[in-house]
Motif scaffolding. Structure first.
Motif, PDB file in Angstrom:
ATOM      1  N   GLU A   1      -1.424   2.371  -0.526  1.00 13.47           N
ATOM      2  CA  GLU A   1      -1.199   2.294  -1.382  1.00 13.47           C
ATOM      3  C   GLU A   1      -0.625   3.999  -2.073  1.00 13.47           C
ATOM      4  O   GLU A   1      -1.124   4.963  -2.463  1.00 13.47           O
TER       5      GLU A   1
ATOM      6  N   THR B   1       1.804   0.616  -5.898  1.00  7.30           N
ATOM      7  CA  THR B   1       2.039   0.049  -5.180  1.00  7.30           C
ATOM      8  C   THR B   1       1.715  -0.536  -3.736  1.00  7.30           C
ATOM      9  O   THR B   1       1.339   0.663  -3.180  1.00  7.30           O
ATOM     10  N   THR B   2       1.186  -1.477  -3.516  1.00  6.26           N
ATOM     11  CA  THR B   2       1.156  -2.531  -1.907  1.00  6.26           C
ATOM     12  C   THR B   2       2.000  -1.903  -1.245  1.00  6.26           C
ATOM     13  O   THR B   2       2.965  -2.440  -1.128  1.00  6.26           O
TER      14      THR B   2
ATOM     15  N   TRP C   1       2.720  -3.734   2.053  1.00  7.02           N
ATOM     16  CA  TRP C   1       1.961  -5.610   2.122  1.00  7.02           C
ATOM     17  C   TRP C   1       2.016  -5.440   3.755  1.00  7.02           C
ATOM     18  O   TRP C   1       3.698  -5.033   4.612  1.00  7.02           O
TER      19      TRP C   1
ATOM     20  N   TYR D   1      -6.592  -5.787   2.845  1.00  6.41           N
ATOM     21  CA  TYR D   1      -6.583  -5.926   1.084  1.00  6.41           C
ATOM     22  C   TYR D   1      -7.914  -6.430   0.190  1.00  6.41           C
ATOM     23  O   TYR D   1      -7.833  -7.205  -0.458  1.00  6.41           O
TER      24      TYR D   1
ATOM     25  N   HIS E   1      -9.370  -5.150  -2.546  1.00  2.16           N
ATOM     26  CA  HIS E   1      -8.963  -5.173  -4.623  1.00  2.16           C
ATOM     27  C   HIS E   1      -7.901  -5.115  -4.528  1.00  2.16           C
ATOM     28  O   HIS E   1      -7.771  -6.184  -5.516  1.00  2.16           O
ATOM     29  N   THR E   2      -6.125  -6.689  -3.758  1.00  2.10           N
ATOM     30  CA  THR E   2      -5.419  -7.252  -4.511  1.00  2.10           C
ATOM     31  C   THR E   2      -5.724  -8.460  -4.572  1.00  2.10           C
ATOM     32  O   THR E   2      -7.138  -9.483  -3.770  1.00  2.10           O
TER      33      THR E   2
ATOM     34  N   GLN F   1      -2.235 -12.749  -6.556  1.00  6.54           N
ATOM     35  CA  GLN F   1      -0.749 -11.232  -5.797  1.00  6.54           C
ATOM     36  C   GLN F   1      -0.499 -10.961  -4.631  1.00  6.54           C
ATOM     37  O   GLN F   1       0.456 -11.500  -4.457  1.00  6.54           O
ATOM     38  N   LEU F   2      -1.443 -11.901  -4.103  1.00  2.00           N
ATOM     39  CA  LEU F   2      -1.029 -12.250  -2.619  1.00  2.00           C
ATOM     40  C   LEU F   2      -0.716 -13.470  -2.353  1.00  2.00           C
ATOM     41  O   LEU F   2       0.740 -13.218  -1.429  1.00  2.00           O
TER      42      LEU F   2
ATOM     43  N   HIS G   1       3.262 -13.044  -3.954  1.00  2.00           N
ATOM     44  CA  HIS G   1       4.120 -11.568  -2.316  1.00  2.00           C
ATOM     45  C   HIS G   1       4.565 -12.320  -1.426  1.00  2.00           C
ATOM     46  O   HIS G   1       5.503 -12.780  -0.829  1.00  2.00           O
TER      47      HIS G   1
END
Length: 188
Positions: free
Chosen positions: A50, A58-59, A61, A113, A115-116, A120-121, A124
């Motif tokens: 991150e 920003t992650t 991916w 991920y 904590h995402t 959001q997954l 994206h």
């Protein structure tokens, strides 16, 4: 061992044939697999990166596949960056039986991920079909729970969960139930 029957791990196949087995738009995916293969042990133990920008976080991916048919395959492996070779091989066989290939789906290791939020997954990776292996709908973050292999529609998504791929590959009754679910999902 016969020369007509040699089993090669998927990573080795990707290294040997990075261009000829995949369409041109997926060469980058093959290059990423090849780049990760020599150092997979150290890479698999690193948490998702991150980066902090001026406005937030920003992650980075991490996924496998081209997602050409908007099918998300969610797995949960704590010791691998994506998934172990035997699980990938079994998943490839399942997809092949459905007339799909690894480029038609996106494979996401939920462990990358933790904590995402699931929304959001989904945003994206833009999946319309969400196949959960080794995690349940509620554990993934959906606001509901369903029995294994049950196909559920929720907010425009088709959702199904099953045991981990490792557990499925040698369990004939479980594979039968999985196939029944896939026939509903993919109209086979």
């Amino acid at each position: 061992m016969s020369l007509n029957k040699i089993d090669l791990p998927p990573r080795l196949i990707a290294q040997l044939y990075p261009r000829s087995l995949m369409p041109d738009n997926s060469i980058t995916v093959a290059a990423e697999i090849v780049a990760e293969a020599p150092d997979i042990e150290t890479a698999s133990k690193q948490p998702p990166v991150e980066e902090s920008s001026g406005t937030g976080t920003t992650t980075e991916w991490k996924s496998l596949g081209g997602n050409q048919k908007n099918i998300m395959v969610i797995v949960d492996y704590t010791t691998d960056l994506h998934l172990p070779d035997p699980a990938f091989t079994f998943l490839s066989q399942i997809l092949n039986a459905c007339k799909l290939g690894p480029n038609d789906v996106v494979i996401i290791n939920r462990n990358n991920y933790p904590h995402t939020p699931y929304e959001q997954l989904l945003d994206h990776f833009t999946g319309k079909v969400v196949l959960l292996f080794g995690t349940t709908a509620a554990a993934f973050g959906f606001p509901f729970e369903i029995p294994p292999y049950q196909v559920q529609t929720f907010a425009g998504y088709t959702v199904m969960h099953a045991p981990a791929l490792d557990a499925l590959k040698d369990d004939k009754p479980a594979k039968t139930q999985l196939w029944s679910s896939f026939k509903k999902i993919f109209n086979l």
